[in-house]
Motif scaffolding. Structure first.
Motif, PDB file in Angstrom:
ATOM      1  N   ARG A 259      15.805 131.002  45.071  1.00 44.62           N
ATOM      2  CA  ARG A 259      15.848 129.895  44.015  1.00 44.62           C
ATOM      3  C   ARG A 259      16.475 128.847  45.035  1.00 44.62           C
ATOM      4  N   GLU A 260      15.629 127.463  44.848  1.00 46.43           N
ATOM      5  CA  GLU A 260      16.035 126.395  45.451  1.00 46.43           C
ATOM      6  C   GLU A 260      16.084 124.951  44.596  1.00 46.43           C
ATOM      7  N   LEU A 261      16.973 124.192  44.805  1.00 42.32           N
ATOM      8  CA  LEU A 261      16.884 122.993  44.149  1.00 42.32           C
ATOM      9  C   LEU A 261      15.791 122.304  44.357  1.00 42.32           C
ATOM     10  N   VAL A 262      15.196 121.650  43.404  1.00 49.55           N
ATOM     11  CA  VAL A 262      14.141 120.783  43.344  1.00 49.55           C
ATOM     12  C   VAL A 262      14.459 119.217  43.465  1.00 49.55           C
ATOM     13  N   ALA A 263      15.141 119.096  42.226  1.00 51.91           N
ATOM     14  CA  ALA A 263      15.622 117.758  42.033  1.00 51.91           C
ATOM     15  C   ALA A 263      16.668 117.858  40.681  1.00 51.91           C
ATOM     16  N   VAL A 264      17.686 116.786  40.745  1.00 52.20           N
ATOM     17  CA  VAL A 264      18.627 116.788  39.699  1.00 52.20           C
ATOM     18  C   VAL A 264      18.900 115.121  39.388  1.00 52.20           C
ATOM     19  N   ILE A 265      19.104 114.948  38.159  1.00 51.35           N
ATOM     20  CA  ILE A 265      19.307 113.667  37.713  1.00 51.35           C
ATOM     21  C   ILE A 265      20.548 113.734  36.540  1.00 51.35           C
ATOM     22  N   THR A 266      21.334 112.764  36.907  1.00 53.70           N
ATOM     23  CA  THR A 266      22.491 112.642  36.156  1.00 53.70           C
ATOM     24  C   THR A 266      22.177 112.051  34.700  1.00 53.70           C
ATOM     25  N   SER A 267      23.208 111.826  33.800  1.00 55.59           N
ATOM     26  CA  SER A 267      23.141 110.999  32.519  1.00 55.59           C
ATOM     27  C   SER A 267      22.908 109.625  32.759  1.00 55.59           C
ATOM     28  N   GLY A 268      23.492 109.138  33.949  1.00 55.68           N
ATOM     29  CA  GLY A 268      23.283 107.846  34.270  1.00 55.68           C
ATOM     30  C   GLY A 268      22.066 107.452  34.903  1.00 55.68           C
ATOM     31  N   GLY A 269      21.507 108.535  35.554  1.00 52.08           N
ATOM     32  CA  GLY A 269      20.228 108.121  36.322  1.00 52.08           C
ATOM     33  C   GLY A 269      20.240 108.154  37.608  1.00 52.08           C
ATOM     34  N   SER A 270      21.380 108.706  38.310  1.00 50.61           N
ATOM     35  CA  SER A 270      21.202 109.096  39.781  1.00 50.61           C
ATOM     36  C   SER A 270      20.624 110.319  39.956  1.00 50.61           C
ATOM     37  N   THR A 271      19.811 110.528  41.120  1.00 56.46           N
ATOM     38  CA  THR A 271      18.997 111.312  41.472  1.00 56.46           C
ATOM     39  C   THR A 271      19.220 112.140  42.816  1.00 56.46           C
ATOM     40  N   ASN A 272      19.067 113.198  42.942  1.00 54.59           N
ATOM     41  CA  ASN A 272      18.855 114.041  44.118  1.00 54.59           C
ATOM     42  C   ASN A 272      17.562 114.857  44.306  1.00 54.59           C
ATOM     43  N   TYR A 273      17.420 115.041  45.489  1.00 56.59           N
ATOM     44  CA  TYR A 273      15.912 115.650  45.804  1.00 56.59           C
ATOM     45  C   TYR A 273      16.236 116.793  46.737  1.00 56.59           C
ATOM     46  N   GLY A 274      15.588 117.902  46.587  1.00 56.46           N
ATOM     47  CA  GLY A 274      15.722 118.809  47.736  1.00 56.46           C
ATOM     48  C   GLY A 274      14.811 118.273  48.890  1.00 56.46           C
ATOM     49  N   ASN A 275      15.013 118.567  50.149  1.00 55.76           N
ATOM     50  CA  ASN A 275      14.476 118.078  51.431  1.00 55.76           C
ATOM     51  C   ASN A 275      12.987 118.246  51.382  1.00 55.76           C
ATOM     52  N   SER A 276      12.317 119.357  50.885  1.00 55.81           N
ATOM     53  CA  SER A 276      10.924 119.643  50.890  1.00 55.81           C
ATOM     54  C   SER A 276      10.194 118.988  49.948  1.00 55.81           C
ATOM     55  N   VAL A 277      10.855 118.397  48.898  1.00 56.26           N
ATOM     56  CA  VAL A 277      10.043 117.635  47.968  1.00 56.26           C
ATOM     57  C   VAL A 277      10.263 116.237  48.087  1.00 56.26           C
ATOM     58  N   LYS A 278      11.222 115.609  48.693  1.00 52.63           N
ATOM     59  CA  LYS A 278      11.606 114.170  48.683  1.00 52.63           C
ATOM     60  C   LYS A 278      10.436 113.319  49.142  1.00 52.63           C
ATOM     61  N   GLY A 279      10.211 112.139  48.627  1.00 51.93           N
ATOM     62  CA  GLY A 279       9.071 111.442  48.647  1.00 51.93           C
ATOM     63  C   GLY A 279       7.686 111.654  48.154  1.00 51.93           C
ATOM     64  N   ARG A 280       7.723 112.941  47.419  1.00 55.01           N
ATOM     65  CA  ARG A 280       6.546 113.583  46.571  1.00 55.01           C
ATOM     66  C   ARG A 280       6.607 113.758  45.185  1.00 55.01           C
ATOM     67  N   PHE A 281       7.839 114.141  45.064  1.00 49.40           N
ATOM     68  CA  PHE A 281       8.544 114.498  43.340  1.00 49.40           C
ATOM     69  C   PHE A 281       9.309 113.290  42.918  1.00 49.40           C
ATOM     70  N   THR A 282       9.214 112.991  41.670  1.00 48.79           N
ATOM     71  CA  THR A 282      10.100 112.198  41.095  1.00 48.79           C
ATOM     72  C   THR A 282      10.668 112.834  39.708  1.00 48.79           C
ATOM     73  N   ILE A 283      12.036 112.580  39.611  1.00 52.27           N
ATOM     74  CA  ILE A 283      12.601 113.199  38.275  1.00 52.27           C
ATOM     75  C   ILE A 283      13.078 112.235  37.543  1.00 52.27           C
ATOM     76  N   SER A 284      12.906 112.316  36.208  1.00 54.39           N
ATOM     77  CA  SER A 284      13.346 111.303  35.132  1.00 54.39           C
ATOM     78  C   SER A 284      13.618 111.708  33.887  1.00 54.39           C
ATOM     79  N   ARG A 285      14.220 111.094  33.132  1.00 56.03           N
ATOM     80  CA  ARG A 285      14.765 111.630  31.780  1.00 56.03           C
ATOM     81  C   ARG A 285      14.766 110.639  30.772  1.00 56.03           C
ATOM     82  N   ASP A 286      14.386 111.350  29.559  1.00 53.77           N
ATOM     83  CA  ASP A 286      14.479 110.516  28.174  1.00 53.77           C
ATOM     84  C   ASP A 286      15.910 110.928  27.350  1.00 53.77           C
ATOM     85  N   ASN A 287      17.061 110.239  27.622  1.00 53.65           N
ATOM     86  CA  ASN A 287      17.966 110.805  26.976  1.00 53.65           C
ATOM     87  C   ASN A 287      17.775 110.745  25.440  1.00 53.65           C
ATOM     88  N   ALA A 288      17.157 109.860  24.827  1.00 56.82           N
ATOM     89  CA  ALA A 288      16.929 109.755  23.365  1.00 56.82           C
ATOM     90  C   ALA A 288      16.307 111.135  22.716  1.00 56.82           C
TER      91      ALA A 288
END
Length: 121
Positions: free
Chosen positions: A45-74
């Motif tokens: 298992r590998e990390l794809v992407a993570v997003i904090t409650s404040g909206g900061s993001t990190n991506y795995g190297n294999s998906v960076k530039g192709r995938f986008t993570i987002s969230r709707d806190n409400a």
């Protein structure tokens, strides 16, 4: 009780796009980070992407530039927009969230059931 329910997986041709959704429900006071992980047959298992409650993001190297993570806190929902998909993206994608319940003073990790993404021509 806390549940993470994923949707949006399926079959797509190389170069195509998919959008995954994961909604958290139950006795939720707050959610910290949310993320996506994936596991292909015979691989770890590998990390794809993570997003904090404040909206900061990190991506795995294999998906960076192709995938986008987002969230709707409400809506307690996290999304993963996957573009320029490749056959090597084929995997079961799992949603993860750090959730604080009303009856708790701390956060626990919760996992979704997984959704299959297959990239093939």
């Amino acid at each position: 009780q806390v549940q993470l329910v994923e949707s949006g997986g399926g079959l797509v041709e190389p170069g195509g796009s998919l959008r995954l959704s994961c909604a958290a429900s139950g006795s939720i006071f707050s959610i910290n980070s949310m993320g996506w992980y994936r596991q292909a047959p015979g691989k770890q298992r590998e990390l794809v992407a993570v997003i904090t409650s404040g909206g900061s993001t990190n991506y795995g190297n294999s998906v960076k530039g192709r995938f986008t993570i987002s969230r709707d806190n409400a809506r307690n929902t996290v999304y993963l927009q996957m573009n320029s998909l490749k056959p090597e993206d084929t995997a079961v994608y799992y949603c993860n969230a750090g959730v604080r319940r009303y009856a708790s003073d701390y956060y626990n990790d919760y996992w979704g059931q997984g959704t299959q993404v297959t990239v093939s021509s």
